[in-house]
Design an enzyme around this catalytic site. Structure first.
Site, PDB file in Angstrom:
ATOM      1  N   GLU A 173      -1.611  11.415   3.980  1.00  0.00           N
ATOM      2  CA  GLU A 173      -2.650  11.264   5.001  1.00  0.00           C
ATOM      3  C   GLU A 173      -2.535  12.451   5.947  1.00  0.00           C
ATOM      4  O   GLU A 173      -1.434  12.922   6.246  1.00  0.00           O
ATOM      5  CB  GLU A 173      -2.493   9.962   5.776  1.00  0.00           C
ATOM      6  CG  GLU A 173      -2.869   8.730   4.986  1.00  0.00           C
ATOM      7  CD  GLU A 173      -2.844   7.479   5.846  1.00  0.00           C
ATOM      8  OE1 GLU A 173      -3.924   7.028   6.274  1.00  0.00           O
ATOM      9  OE2 GLU A 173      -1.737   6.961   6.088  1.00  0.00           O
ATOM     10  N   GLU A 175       0.877  -1.188   0.000  1.00  0.00           N
ATOM     11  CA  GLU A 175       0.000   0.000   0.000  1.00  0.00           C
ATOM     12  C   GLU A 175       0.898   1.217   0.000  1.00  0.00           C
ATOM     13  O   GLU A 175       1.901   1.259   0.728  1.00  0.00           O
ATOM     14  CB  GLU A 175      -0.904  -0.002   1.234  1.00  0.00           C
ATOM     15  CG  GLU A 175      -1.738   1.269   1.409  1.00  0.00           C
ATOM     16  CD  GLU A 175      -2.588   1.227   2.673  1.00  0.00           C
ATOM     17  OE1 GLU A 175      -2.994   0.114   3.081  1.00  0.00           O
ATOM     18  OE2 GLU A 175      -2.820   2.293   3.272  1.00  0.00           O
TER      19      GLU A 175
END
Length: 307
Positions: free
Chosen positions: A178, A173
């Site tokens: 974020e 991933e």
């Protein structure tokens, strides 16, 4: 003839009398240059061995734009994106993602993912999540987006990538960006990987922005190569993960598998925690554009012998 980079061709001409000539041209012109040299009599006597080698640069100085969404239309382009919606999500998130225009819409050249405090089936919040899983995926390249963040406790937007063959976290991933709304000058970039589901490993970097990300736009990017991922904020490379950084026996999943892009705006969850009495709704995660660039696709070798 030797091409040692995607941007430059170096041509060496050697004859039996030992003369040497070096010329630089762009890749698009090298065949024309060969023709001109032959016509001008660069082969003086004897035999000339010609070798052409063209290799893809590991770190190109220029990127070729291969896919983009500037969000200039009136509604989400479903030839590029799909809605990913429903109530049940990971990490104890509190929102339901919908395909409603109140949660996902375009306005004035921007994409809006809007988090709203409202009762929706079993949830008390709604928001938006879109991806390119069914429309486009890529293996290596530069992936970037210009974005402005929401603010407040419990806000968790992300710009990230998953492999099309999902066996998480075995195949990895890539979290390009974020953000937690209660930390408005902090952004996180992380790579997740493992040998199997029970051995999750993560490495990442943190970048502190000079201004609050809910007040101005920043460009977030990753440059993904076979054995390296480089993360950027406004073209500042603040974190790099090399294959050599992975421990012996751990899997390097970022090679040989195409990934797709995800944009989502989560509310609550294990990491940020739930909204509190200081949180204000609705909140917007605003995206100016998403762009994908590739390296040059040249990769061939040719050997010729002229007499």
């Amino acid at each position: 003839f030797f091409c040692n980079d995607t941007a430059t061709t170096e041509i060496y001409t050697r004859s039996l009398v030992g003369s040497v000539r070096c010329v630089q041209e762009t890749d698009a012109e090298y065949m024309g240059l060969i023709k001109r040299m032959l016509m001008k009599g660069c082969i003086l006597i004897g035999m000339l061995a010609i070798t052409v080698m063209m290799r893809r640069s590991k770190h190109p100085t220029e990127w070729k734009l291969v896919w983009a969404d500037e969000f200039d239309g009136e509604e989400l382009d479903l030839d590029k994106w799909s809605y990913d919606y429903g109530e049940n999500w990971f990490h104890n998130e509190l929102q339901a993602y919908t395909n409603e225009t109140r949660n996902v819409y375009l306005k004035d050249g921007f994409l809006y993912l809007k988090a709203i405090k409202e009762k929706y089936k079993s949830k008390n919040y709604t928001s938006g999540r879109i991806f390119t899983k069914y429309t486009a995926s890529w293996m290596y390249g530069r992936f970037e987006a210009r974005m402005k963040m929401p603010s407040g406790q419990g806000m968790w937007p992300a710009f990230w990538m998953l492999p099309v063959w999902l066996d998480w976290p075995k195949y990895g991933e890539i979290d390009i960006m974020e953000y937690l709304g209660h930390l408005p000058t902090t952004q996180y970039s992380t790579c997740h990987y493992a040998n199997d589901y029970f051995k999750l490993n993560s490495k990442g970097g943190v970048y502190k922005t000079p201004k609050m990300m809910n007040e101005t736009f920043y460009v977030f990017a990753v440059e993904w190569f076979e054995e390296e991922l480089r993360f950027f904020v406004d073209n500042i490379n603040f974190f790099t993960l090399h294959k050599a950084d992975i421990k012996q026996g751990e899997l390097w999943p970022f090679k040989g598998i195409p990934y797709y892009i995800i944009l989502n705006f989560a509310v609550g969850g294990n990491w940020p925690g739930p909204p509190d009495n200081t949180s204000v709704f609705p909140q917007d995660f605003i995206v100016d554009y998403v762009r994908v660039y590739s390296q040059q696709q040249f990769h061939f070798e040719t050997s010729l012998t002229l007499k």
